[in-house]
Design an enzyme around this catalytic site. Structure first.
Site, short mmCIF file in Angstrom:
data_model
loop_
_atom_site.label_atom_id
_atom_site.label_comp_id
_atom_site.label_asym_id
_atom_site.label_seq_id
_atom_site.Cartn_x
_atom_site.Cartn_y
_atom_site.Cartn_z
N HIS A 68 -2.22 -10.20 -4.46
CA HIS A 68 -1.67 -9.24 -5.43
C HIS A 68 -1.40 -9.97 -6.74
CE1 HIS A 68 0.50 -5.72 -6.85
NE2 HIS A 68 1.35 -6.59 -7.40
N ASP B 2 8.61 4.24 -2.39
CA ASP B 2 8.33 3.43 -3.58
C ASP B 2 7.63 4.28 -4.65
OD1 ASP B 2 7.79 1.00 -5.24
OD2 ASP B 2 5.75 1.62 -4.80
N ARG C 277 11.79 4.99 -12.04
CA ARG C 277 12.05 3.78 -12.84
C ARG C 277 11.31 3.82 -14.17
NH1 ARG C 277 9.88 -0.54 -9.27
NH2 ARG C 277 10.35 -1.93 -10.98
N SER D 256 9.29 -3.28 -4.73
CA SER D 256 8.23 -2.29 -4.90
C SER D 256 6.88 -2.88 -4.48
CB SER D 256 8.22 -1.87 -6.38
OG SER D 256 7.05 -1.21 -6.72
N LYS E 269 4.68 -2.18 -0.45
CA LYS E 269 3.30 -1.69 -0.31
C LYS E 269 2.42 -2.73 0.39
CE LYS E 269 3.43 -0.83 -4.66
NZ LYS E 269 3.86 -0.33 -5.93
N1 URA Z 1 3.88 -3.18 -9.74
C1 URA Z 1 4.49 -2.51 -8.72
O1 URA Z 1 3.85 -2.15 -7.74
N2 URA Z 1 5.80 -2.26 -8.81
C2 URA Z 1 6.55 -2.66 -9.86
O2 URA Z 1 7.74 -2.41 -9.85
C3 URA Z 1 5.91 -3.34 -10.93
C4 URA Z 1 4.56 -3.60 -10.83
#
Ligand code: URA
Length: 447
Positions: free
Chosen positions: A86, A165, A172, A187, A191
């Protein structure tokens, strides 16, 4: 239903800088997902968390509650360790498209769930969808089928993955609470942990084109991400990498796919290949197909040189409905209607390329979204001719912009012109990778 928890008391506790129990966080997330708590109370909680922070336990509880709000994919029937990567987001950051086929070709299954462009940063899904026919939306059954067949799947977040999320992130975005390290970490990791992975490699960007502008902030975010991964018993390694200029020479969805095709033919730019090989090498190492990161890097190079990575890329494009002919002959892709050049006004060396401004200019040209519901233009973007450290003469082209919106050219040109600095002296070379972070902590990067 009677309960010992009270949402106002939870908000007050966080507002006053106290520590929440796991159960209180779980209650808040569960009730929000069940529509039992309104957005305005969760917004207050988010702002209190933004201002007062969350400690490691609170952050883990938040991640776990968001993870458990949906399904956790079980890929245990697929042999071998499943490893994903990621990136915290950058400009010209197309590495996933190159490294995923490399790693899968080396025998490590890669279940990859990616996002769309966010603000000035590009998103893997938008790049994939610039390939005519390529489908990233699928249910979990199809996700599992693709990875079973190819050791690779490139998907968007399904409705079943961390739905809490998805809702919190949208909240947010409109309550100025995105830029909080524990909220970002929770967050991202909720995932990633839901994908069915055994290990994770993180590319934490630092610089003008990243969400974290300084190396110190990037290290803090990297430590938070690795801390959560470790608590969930997933081997997690992060690198802090430089985002003070765009990666490679192309920014924009199809333009970036083109650069990835070059990379898979062994003709990728040096900065792209350095980080791609480090990340893919680490994934291959974590997937137990190499004895060290260095050996993983060597294996990654073999996957490019032998053509195995490109063949894996063709297979996955075909499986996910993409036009393979376009990948084999990218020159057939239609070009944007308008193109314009930014030229140097004096002789010197390129000393700064503000990636945030370049990213925003690419959004202006149509490569990203100004509003959530905007479509992205696959042909729009920017091709750099020069990068930081290059010598340039007055009148030489620094970059070319591509768009289908004539009305965007003026504003984008102004941004692009202001984003590039030319100096008399050659700037010092900067390292692409500054730190490694793993369960032992963070340290200066050394291979
Ligand atoms: N990417 C995400 O998945 N969540 C965040 O809060 C910021 C970047």
């Amino acid at each position: 239903m009677t309960t010992k928890y009270n949402i106002v008391s939870i908000i007050r506790k966080k507002r006053d800088g106290k520590t929440l129990d796991n159960e209180e966080i779980q209650y808040l997330i569960n009730q929000y997902t069940a529509d039992e708590i309104p957005d305005y109370q969760v917004s207050a909680f988010l702002m209190a968390s933004y201002l007062n922070g969350l400690n490691d336990e609170e952050s883990a509880a938040l991640t776990e509650s968001m993870l458990n709000s949906g399904q956790i994919v079980d890929l245990s029937h697929i042999s071998g360790k499943k490893v994903d990567k990621h990136s915290t987001g950058g400009v010209g950051d197309k590495l996933s498209l190159i490294l995923a086929p490399i790693v899968a070709a080396a025998g490590v299954p890669v279940p990859m769930i990616s996002g769309r462009g966010l603000g000035h940063t590009g998103g893997t899904l938008d790049k994939l969808e610039s390939i005519p026919g390529f489908k990233v939306d699928m249910d979990l059954a199809r996700y599992k089928e693709i990875i079973e067949n190819h050791d690779l799947v490139l998907a968007g977040q399904t409705a079943e993955i961390a739905p809490a999320d998805k809702r919190l992130y949208a909240l947010r975005d409109v309550t100025a609470t995105v830029e909080s390290i524990p909220l970002i970490a929770g967050s991202i990791m909720s995932k990633k942990l839901a994908e069915g992975i055994d290990a994770l490699v993180l590319d934490v960007k630092a610089g003008s084109g990243a969400f974290m502008k300084t190396t110190d902030d990037a290290i803090e975010l990297g430590e938070a991400l690795v801390g959560i991964g470790t608590q969930f018993e997933k081997e997690t390694i992060a690198y802090v990498t430089n985002m003070n200029q765009p990666l490679g020479y192309k920014i924009g969805n199809w333009l970036e796919v083109e650069e990835c095709i070059d990379a898979m033919h062994g003709e990728g730019p040096d900065d792209i290949m350095e980080i791609t090989y480090l990340l893919s090498g680490t994934m291959i190492y974590l997937g137990d197909k190499a004895e060290s990161v260095k050996a993983g890097i060597e294996k990654s190079k073999e996957m490019i040189e032998s053509g195995a990575a490109f063949q894996k890329w063709l297979d996955i494009v075909e499986e996910q409905g993409g036009d393979v002919e376009m990948i084999k002959s990218p020159q057939k892709y239609p070009e944007a209607e308008y193109e314009f050049e930014i030229k140097a006004e004096k002789d010197g060396f390129v000393s700064e390329m503000n990636s945030y401004e370049i990213g925003m200019a690419s959004v202006e040209l149509g490569a990203g979204r100004k509003k959530k519901e905007d479509d992205v233009d696959p042909q729009a973007g920017i091709a750099l001719t020069k990068k930081i450290g290059d010598k340039i003469l007055k009148g030489e082209t620094i970059l070319t912009g591509y768009t289908n919106k004539a009305s965007a050219i003026e504003a984008a040109s102004d941004k692009l012109f202001g984003a590039v600095t030319i100096s008399k002296t050659k700037p010092e070379e900067v390292e692409m990778v500054s730190h490694t972070i793993d369960k032992e902590g963070s340290r200066a990067f050394e291979l």
